[in-house]
Design a protein around this motif. Structure first.
Motif: not given
Length: 639
Positions: A33-39
């Protein structure tokens, strides 16, 4: 109820979240997901400012408040705000991490969050808060079984006590930390423990013990720099003991091993000062050279030592020069906020200054001494309160255990009334149908259906659990040839006990002033002997403000949850938290039992009864459970 005890209850009620959190962390490897990729991107960025921006972005992209990724993001934010010395920001995110740990029931997260906040408070030089947070962190780590982390937090707790002047308390904390870490081969914290113990012994005047502890630290020191610092401290203590020859020999033996200027100046400066103490002459120029070198190196701590030495060396021979060094010593100690050095410098200034300034320095000296004394008393009182709370917590647990024992004794004493059980069973059966008839005449259709289900359940229990057993006992009594008196008595005792349980579960709910006591008594008596019940916030609720209908619903709903727990969960820890949230009462139930699939629970008539009751007074009810992961429920009722 004291403050430490409710916290223990809260922790116990959240304990089941620990193992679940570990599994969730493993699952994050597969996330896209987007949050995990950004992290993940934030972790690869070198620039700290950009890293923090991406971490904030990742936090904003998280959709579920229960997502454990948020905890990881908060941990990184705290660490990197500390790295760039924005300590107010790191403190803010540490507080958020504590809130998240409480919300999710993750005790490990909570332990780390208190540690992170303690580090942020240390950077702000708020040592009393460091003490509070490190104490809380080590207690939580001990609760989770992480003795290594608990020991490390105790080391930092002891250091905070030392800085606050509680030397005896610091010593006790370090000894406790040593017990937790002595088998861990911790190359960082074990030397610190021995070093801190040596410092406390030195402050308490036990110089021989201080030397022994420095030698213990020396045996496990991993770097030359650490070893030289310890040997220098040992030589300093020999100097305090006025064993100048041994002190000078030790300084001389390690001086050539110093590879950095700061360490070299420290050892050399101490050597010259010791020579002066021995002979009272001949080394002042060398001490001044050390002072100049420290000025060039911007070694402010070392520079304070030089000013101290030069003031002392000139006290009698050249008071005017001594005064100049004392003023510099005082100014630098204030800049570095070293209260012990300030008092030392003020002592010199009072001795050397003219009368006009002498009064000012004397008043400042008394003020600092008073503040030091106040701080030391405050930390001692704080720890005395913590210890008192711990003792009260243990006392209350023992009282609960005694209450359980008394309950068992009461049941044993009632065996002589076992014959009453048979007639009580039939009386309950008749009463159930009679109550059902009366309620049917005066309540709404939905309420009637709910009560009908309850009475059917009572009837079924009486028939299945009691009537058949009574019939079997009668049959056995009619055959005296094969009659076993002890077996008959045991069966009758079992029938009587189950009859009492059914009676207790269906007695009228008293909604008057004694409601809180009745509710607490019911919850305690519904807890099986092998389990522990922890209540938090119970005493803080204004029960008298609830109307009678709400009290009945709360009583019956919690009673149903406890019955379900007894029948199905095999739980050993049950936690119930009561909290007033705005104008609503929130009740959170947790146990660490075997749990069940959500589809299976939705079919359970007991939980349906709970929901019907709560909805009937405008409240909400939801629950969550997975097989082998315990059961939790949340009730919201308007006050």
């Amino acid at each position: 109820m004291n403050k430490a005890f409710p916290l223990l209850f809260l922790i116990c009620s959240l304990f089941s979240g620990c193992s679940e959190n570990q599994k969730l962390e493993q699952q994050t490897i597969e996330r896209t997901d987007k949050a995990f990729r950004t992290f993940q991107k934030a972790k690869t960025v070198e620039d700290v400012g950009e890293k923090l921006r991406l971490l904030s972005q990742a936090a904003a992209q998280i959709e579920s408040p229960d997502d454990t990724l948020l905890t990881e993001i908060l941990d990184h934010q705290i660490y990197f705000y500390d790295a760039i010395k924005l300590y107010d920001s790191s403190l803010h995110y540490a507080n958020l991490m504590i809130e998240k740990g409480i919300e999710t029931g993750d005790t490990s997260t909570l332990a780390k969050a208190y540690y992170r906040r303690g580090r942020a408070q240390l950077n702000r030089e708020n040592h009393l808060e460091v003490l509070r947070d490190m104490h809380q962190s080590q207690k939580l780590y001990l609760f989770t079984g992480d003795s290594t982390s608990a020991g490390r937090r105790l080391v930092e707790l002891g250091i905070a006590q030392f800085r606050l002047g509680d030397f005896s308390g610091s010593q006790a904390s370090q000894i406790q930390a040593l017990k937790l870490l002595q088998n861990s081969e911790d190359s960082i914290f074990l030397p610190r423990i021995y070093n801190n113990l040596a410092m406390t012994y030195r402050q308490l005047g036990d110089l021989d013990e201080a030397i022994d502890e420095y030698k213990n630290a020396l045996r496990i020191a991993k770097t030359r720099r650490d070893s030289l610092a310890l040997l220098n401290n040992i030589a300093n203590i020999y100097q305090e003991k006025k064993d100048y020859e041994r002190s000078l020999n030790l300084y001389d033996s390690i001086l050539h091993l110093a590879t950095d200027k700061t360490t070299f100046n420290r050892i050399k400066g101490n050597l010259y000062y010791t020579q002066w103490l021995q002979n009272k002459s001949g080394v002042e120029d060398e001490v001044k050279d050390i002072m100049k070198s420290r000025q060039q190196e911007n070694d402010l701590i070392g520079l304070m030592t030089s000013y101290n030495h030069l003031t002392r060396m000139n006290l009698k021979e050249d008071p005017e020069e001594a005064l100049q060094y004392a003023e510099k010593y005082h100014s630098l100690s204030k800049k570095l906020k070293s209260l012990s050095d300030q008092t030392q410098a003020l002592g010199y200034l009072i001795q050397l200054s003219p009368p006009v300034q002498n009064k000012k320095y004397s008043l400042e000296y008394m003020r600092i001494n008073d503040s030091l004394s106040t701080a030391r008393n405050r930390v001692k009182n704080l720890f005395a309160k913590i210890k008192y709370d711990e003792e009260q917590k243990i006392k209350e647990i023992k009282e609960l255990e005694t209450l359980t024992s008394n309950q068992k004794l009461e049941l044993l004493q009632e065996r002589n009334r076992r014959n009453l059980a048979i007639s009580t069973a039939f009386l309950l059966l008749a009463s159930a149908f009679f109550v059902y008839y009366l309620i049917k005449q005066g309540h709404k259709k939905k309420t009637i259906r709910e009560i009908h289900q309850t009475e059917v359940r009572i009837s079924k229990r009486i028939h299945d659990e009691l009537a058949n057993d009574v019939y079997n006992v009668i049959t056995e009594v009619e055959n005296p040839a094969s009659l076993d008196r002890e077996v008959i008595l045991n069966k009758l005792d079992s029938i009587y006990s189950r009859t009492r349980n059914i009676s207790r579960e269906n007695t009228p709910v008293h909604t008057g002033p004694g409601f809180a006591e009745d509710l607490q008594y019911m919850l305690s008596h519904s807890t099986p002997a092998h389990a522990r019940l922890f209540l938090t916030g119970f005493q803080d609720i204004a029960w008298e403000k609830l109307n009678a209908e709400a009290k009945i619903v709360i009583y019956r709903s919690l009673q149903e949850l406890m019955v379900n727990m007894n029948k199905h969960s095999e739980a050993s820890i049950i936690g119930i938290n009561f909290r007033k949230n705005a104008s609503r009462l929130q009740i959170t139930y947790n146990d660490n039992g075997v749990g069940a699939a959500a589809e299976q629970l939705k079919k359970a008539s007991g939980l349906q009864n709970v929901e019907n009751r709560i909805v009937s007074i405008g409240g909400t009810f939801n629950f969550q459970s997975d097989k082998d992961k315990g059961f939790s429920a949340n009730i919201l009722i308007s006050m």
